[in-house]
Design a protein around this motif. Structure first.
Motif, short mmCIF file in Angstrom:
data_model
loop_
_atom_site.label_atom_id
_atom_site.label_comp_id
_atom_site.label_asym_id
_atom_site.label_seq_id
_atom_site.Cartn_x
_atom_site.Cartn_y
_atom_site.Cartn_z
N GLY A 117 0.83 -1.20 0.00
CA GLY A 117 0.00 0.00 0.00
C GLY A 117 0.86 1.24 0.00
N ALA A 118 0.21 2.38 0.23
CA ALA A 118 0.91 3.65 0.27
C ALA A 118 1.70 3.76 1.58
CB ALA A 118 -0.08 4.80 0.14
N VAL A 119 3.01 3.88 1.48
CA VAL A 119 3.88 4.01 2.64
C VAL A 119 4.69 5.28 2.47
CG1 VAL A 119 5.76 2.95 3.97
CG2 VAL A 119 4.02 1.51 2.90
N PRO A 120 4.80 6.15 3.51
CA PRO A 120 5.63 7.35 3.40
C PRO A 120 7.05 7.01 2.99
CG PRO A 120 4.29 7.41 5.40
CD PRO A 120 4.10 6.04 4.80
N TYR A 121 7.63 7.86 2.15
CA TYR A 121 8.93 7.55 1.56
C TYR A 121 10.01 7.39 2.62
CZ TYR A 121 10.40 12.37 2.42
OH TYR A 121 10.74 13.55 3.02
N TYR A 122 9.91 8.15 3.75
CA TYR A 122 10.95 8.07 4.78
C TYR A 122 10.85 6.78 5.60
CZ TYR A 122 6.98 9.96 7.41
OH TYR A 122 5.73 10.17 7.95
N LEU A 123 9.78 5.99 5.41
CA LEU A 123 9.65 4.71 6.09
C LEU A 123 10.06 3.54 5.21
CD1 LEU A 123 6.24 5.11 7.99
CD2 LEU A 123 8.55 5.28 8.94
N LEU A 124 10.20 3.76 3.92
CA LEU A 124 10.47 2.66 3.01
C LEU A 124 11.79 1.97 3.30
CD1 LEU A 124 9.20 4.22 -0.36
CD2 LEU A 124 8.13 2.36 0.94
N GLN A 125 12.88 2.74 3.35
CA GLN A 125 14.21 2.15 3.56
C GLN A 125 14.34 1.49 4.93
OE1 GLN A 125 16.34 1.95 1.14
NE2 GLN A 125 18.12 1.08 2.23
N PRO A 126 13.93 2.15 6.04
CA PRO A 126 14.04 1.48 7.34
C PRO A 126 13.21 0.21 7.45
CG PRO A 126 13.77 3.84 7.63
CD PRO A 126 13.52 3.55 6.19
N LEU A 127 12.09 0.13 6.73
CA LEU A 127 11.25 -1.05 6.78
C LEU A 127 11.58 -2.06 5.70
CD1 LEU A 127 7.77 0.60 7.55
CD2 LEU A 127 9.39 -0.44 9.15
N ALA A 128 12.67 -1.82 4.96
CA ALA A 128 13.10 -2.72 3.88
C ALA A 128 12.01 -2.88 2.82
CB ALA A 128 13.51 -4.07 4.43
N LEU A 129 11.38 -1.76 2.47
CA LEU A 129 10.32 -1.76 1.46
C LEU A 129 10.71 -0.88 0.29
CD1 LEU A 129 7.19 -1.32 3.78
CD2 LEU A 129 8.08 -3.46 2.85
N THR A 130 10.04 -1.07 -0.82
CA THR A 130 10.22 -0.23 -1.99
C THR A 130 8.86 0.08 -2.60
OG1 THR A 130 11.18 -0.08 -4.21
CG2 THR A 130 10.57 -2.26 -3.45
N ALA A 131 8.73 1.29 -3.13
CA ALA A 131 7.47 1.67 -3.75
C ALA A 131 7.30 1.03 -5.12
CB ALA A 131 7.40 3.20 -3.87
N SER A 132 8.38 0.48 -5.68
CA SER A 132 8.32 -0.16 -6.99
C SER A 132 7.57 -1.48 -6.90
CB SER A 132 9.73 -0.41 -7.54
OG SER A 132 10.45 0.81 -7.63
N SER A 133 6.96 -1.86 -8.00
CA SER A 133 6.23 -3.12 -8.07
C SER A 133 6.71 -3.92 -9.26
CB SER A 133 4.73 -2.86 -8.18
OG SER A 133 4.03 -4.05 -8.43
#
Length: 361
Positions: A117-133
């Protein structure tokens, strides 16, 4: 190749609760409780430092080492076997046991999990996530990417004990280098996962327990050449490595199992009250409503039946309904008796519902 397990029941793949109800584990848990609470409080403050480290440090081997050390302090230890090789532009495909599996793979490979889902950009790297699909990328864009991906085609977590769900939740473009990862998870006193809990429950357990160990086994790299074949082939390879059964059950089967597990049908008394509220201000005797419920099997059906066959002034067995009032003394007494019977029957139904008694007619 591991045989597809078609006869396995869906409940075998999931734990119903977090805690293992054995006498030894209960005693050990009670003794550990003060230590666990202190450890939890300390780790909450360390978690902020882990967050800042993951956010600020650029991708490098030093960052991976630091993250592994910090993760171990927080209660997540990771051991890896096999060769992950050069991770750039690669897709790691793994079985799914906990909702933090991707963090265990991330501290070893730097691979990122596509955010659902939509995750704030500043949380992506610490949570090991990426907005890319993976859905909107081509083979060229993935191979040219600086990052690698980790996906869980099962779509849902399992207990990791007996079987795996079918790979159906992820599509990978043809020609991509795909590396299967077999994950085992072990911890003290608690099960690895539960159908009753979410991410917050898992995080609390991670911070409370002394250690949760992830064992990663990197299998030989494959090339996606056919979307239908790679799923079955990769599922079977991981299942064989973990000595599990590759089933044809999927995430929808887990959703149906969870719904049945926690569904509590409404009691007869509660349905009777709901029907009476819909029929208000006219009051019908409980026997009339209960008879309609037993005949139709649902509150909606009983309500429709009573509206079509509504007694005008009589209750059961020809007794006037409580809402009628006559100048005749005999009829007034009958009305009083009916109201008395109504109150007694209603109180009886509330008692049955409160104590969950099984009363047969």
């Amino acid at each position: 190749m591991n045989k597809m397990g078609e006869q396995m029941n869906v409940e075998q793949l999931f734990h119903k609760s977090w805690f293992r109800p054995t006498s030894l584990s209960t005693i050990a848990m009670i003794l550990y409780l003060p230590v666990g609470i202190c450890l939890f409080v300390i780790r909450v403050f360390i978690l902020l430092q882990f967050f800042l480290m993951a956010l600020l440090l650029p991708p490098s081997k030093m960052r991976q080492k630091c993250l592994q050390v910090m993760a171990a302090v927080l209660g997540m230890t990771v051991s890896a076997e096999g060769d992950p090789g050069p991770c750039r532009g690669r897709v790691f495909v793994a079985n799914h046991i906990t909702r933090l599996d991707h963090l265990a793979i991330h501290v070893v490979t730097s691979a990122l999990k596509p955010a659902l889902g939509a995750v704030p950009y500043y949380l992506l790297q610490p949570l090991a996530l990426t907005a890319s699909s993976l859905d909107n990328q081509t083979q060229e864009s993935i191979e040219a990417s600086e990052a690698s991906f980790v996906v869980f085609p099962e779509g849902e977590t399992t207990n990791g004990d007996v079987g795996m769900l079918a790979f159906s939740a992820v599509e990978i473009p043809n020609g991509i280098n795909l590396q299967p990862v077999a994950i085992k998870v072990s911890r003290h006193w608690f099960n690895t996962s539960s159908v009753t809990g979410g991410l917050l429950n898992e995080l609390l357990i991670f911070l409370f327990l002394p250690n949760t160990h992830f064992s990663l086994r990197f299998l030989p790299v494959e090339v996606v050449d056919n979307e239908g074949l790679w799923k079955q082939r990769t599922q079977s390879a991981i299942a064989q490595e973990l000595h599990l059964t590759a089933t044809k059950l999927n995430a929808s089967d887990k959703a149906e199992y969870t719904k049945k597990l926690f569904f509590r049908p409404p009691s007869l008394a509660s349905m009777a009250r709901a029907v009476q509220q819909q029929l208000s201000p006219q009051i019908l005797s409980p026997e009339v409503i209960l008879a309609a419920l037993q005949q139709t099997g649902s509150a909606e059906g009983a309500l429709e039946y009573l509206r079509q066959n509504r007694p005008s002034s009589l209750g059961t067995a020809g007794i006037p309904a409580a809402s009628t009032f006559s100048k005749n003394a005999t009829q007034r007494m009958m009305s009083f008796q009916e109201r008395k019977r109504l109150m007694i029957a209603s109180a009886r139904q509330r008692y049955i519902e409160k104590h969950e008694l099984q009363i047969t007619a």
